[in-house]
Design an enzyme around this catalytic site. Structure first.
Site, mmCIF file in Angstrom:
data_model
loop_
_atom_site.group_PDB
_atom_site.id
_atom_site.type_symbol
_atom_site.label_atom_id
_atom_site.label_comp_id
_atom_site.label_asym_id
_atom_site.label_seq_id
_atom_site.Cartn_x
_atom_site.Cartn_y
_atom_site.Cartn_z
ATOM 1 N NE ARG A 36 4.658 4.486 -2.172
ATOM 2 C CZ ARG A 36 3.765 3.993 -1.330
ATOM 3 N NH1 ARG A 36 2.838 4.796 -0.824
ATOM 4 N NH2 ARG A 36 3.782 2.721 -0.987
ATOM 5 C CE LYS A 221 0.897 -14.184 9.688
ATOM 6 N NZ LYS A 221 -0.498 -13.727 9.917
ATOM 7 N N GLY A 377 7.897 -3.331 0.224
ATOM 8 C CA GLY A 377 8.262 -2.262 1.150
ATOM 9 C C GLY A 377 9.408 -2.581 2.081
ATOM 10 N N GLY A 400 2.673 -4.379 -3.793
ATOM 11 C CA GLY A 400 1.516 -5.210 -4.120
ATOM 12 C C GLY A 400 1.367 -5.446 -5.607
#
Length: 419
Positions: A36, A221, A377, A400
């Site tokens: 990052r 999910k 990730g 995200g």
């Protein structure tokens, strides 16, 4: 909005919002992944080499508005300096007289890192409704916090003469340091090189893809990916679904899933997705076979079966050999490919081969001329472990933020610069 490459930074204090929220090891002593920081180095170096006075803003962790030495950005100063190749100064606050004075002492080409913006609750501006609190009182407190966010952003803005947002990983957050602050630089705000690259990569997939366009969705999910999958069905030619959410689809189609993860309350959603894909002519592919385990453990007993015939007492934890062959062929047929989410529990060695096979297939497709974008990730981590990080077209830094963009949502950190 200004164009980063054309802006004259000479002599200006350049407030750069970066995402230096890097992970540490279990002993909390060493950074385990500095990517990052590394991704924003070109932005920092460009500003410094063009006479700008670099002032870095970032968050780290979730200190909830309180000073936490373990989350101080002072811990990463040496890492930033090593990656940038220049000395980096540090100030133990990000607002107030001390911070402003530290920015004014900078000379052209020098760099200053300010303390964690989340040591101030006003950055995130979170307000939860209290038990028994009336809606009216809750709205009053929300407005008061929003006012406090604006005031905090104004204090941050005193540390710069122009604003560069290079924190794509935080672009989906409406925080003081990511979006509110931009309003204080109406004529001097811009994206950094990393943000430009991220948005260009996403545009390549969403706005200007070369067909066939394939999306590969993994993860546990269906509920986490509903909006994303539905939005992708409007754009893609092919959709591969893997990972734990496979079994919700398998059960929805009448298959036997044993002890595999299955969201019983999402079976109707899965059926709806299958119907929409068929109606839109999207080729939706599920694994055809699986590697099963008798327990969730790296030492578990394993067996293989058709994906819709998982034996009782067993759970599917990876895609099987036939699925890997099928997915490889579909990947090689495609010209634009988006991958988000692993095919199984790749952290456990017996169940990593399917995910790594997809990583290798993407690398092969890239070498064959396809445009490949990987984000999220787990997907990025798997790509690195497979040794394929530098063999795909683009690796996104914002899981995200990337997902919300692909879901069709506006990102506050992006909108604040554009408007």
């Amino acid at each position: 909005m200004q164009k980063f490459a054309d802006y004259n930074f000479t002599g200006k204090r350049v407030l750069v919002r970066v995402d230096f929220n890097v992970p540490f090891d279990k002993s909390d002593s060493f950074i385990t992944d500095n990517s990052r920081i590394a991704k924003s180095v070109p932005t920092i170096q460009h500003i410094a080499s063009h006479g700008g006075r670099v002032v870095l803003l970032s968050h780290m962790g979730r200190p909830k508005g309180k000073v936490d030495p373990k989350l101080s950005l002072g811990r990463i100063v040496q890492t930033v300096a090593a990656l940038v190749g220049k000395h980096v100064n540090f100030c133990d606050d990000c607002i107030g007289e001390k911070a402003v004075e530290a920015t004014k002492k900078l000379q052209n080409g020098e760099i200053l890192l300010l303390e964690n913006v989340r040591f101030h609750a006003e950055d995130e501006g979170k307000v939860k409704q209290k038990e028994g609190e009336s809606d009216a009182d809750y709205q009053v407190r929300k407005q008061a916090m929003k006012d406090a966010q604006l005031a905090f952003a104004a204090q941050l803005a005193e540390c710069g003469d122009c604003f560069v947002n290079d924190a794509f990983g935080a672009a989906h957050r409406a925080h003081a340091s990511t979006s509110f602050i931009a309003s204080y630089f109406p004529n001097d705000k811009m994206f950094g090189l990393l943000m430009e690259a991220e948005l260009e990569a996403l545009s390549h997939v969403v706005e200007h893809p070369q067909h066939p366009l394939l999306a590969i969705m993994g993860g546990a999910k269906v509920s986490d990916k509903i909006l994303l999958i539905e939005n992708l069905l409007e754009r893609v030619d092919k959709l591969i679904i893997g990972g734990g959410m496979t079994y919700t689809f398998v059960r929805a189609m009448g298959g036997h899933t044993g002890n595999s993860l299955c969201e019983e309350d999402r079976l109707d959603v899965a059926r709806s997705i299958l119907e929409k894909a068929k109606a839109k002519g999207v080729e939706l592919l599920l694994p055809v076979d699986a590697v099963n385990a008798d327990k969730f453990d790296p030492e578990a007993q394993c067996c293989s079966s058709p994906v819709d015939a998982t034996p009782d007492g067993w759970m599917g934890l990876d895609i099987g050999k036939e699925s890997r062959k099928l997915f490889h062929s579909k990947i090689m047929e495609s010209k634009t490919i988006l991958w988000n989410g692993p095919m199984g529990v790749f952290e456990m060695k017996p169940f990593s081969e399917g995910t790594f096979a997809v990583a290798e297939a993407l690398a092969d497709a890239t070498a064959n001329g396809a445009y490949t974008l990987v984000g999220g990730g787990d997907s990025v981590a798997a790509l690195k472990v497979a040794g394929c990080e530098n063999r795909v077209s683009y690796v996104s830094t914002g899981g995200g933020a990337m997902l919300e963009y692909l879901e069709g949502k506006k990102l506050p950190g992006v909108e604040a610069i554009l408007h």
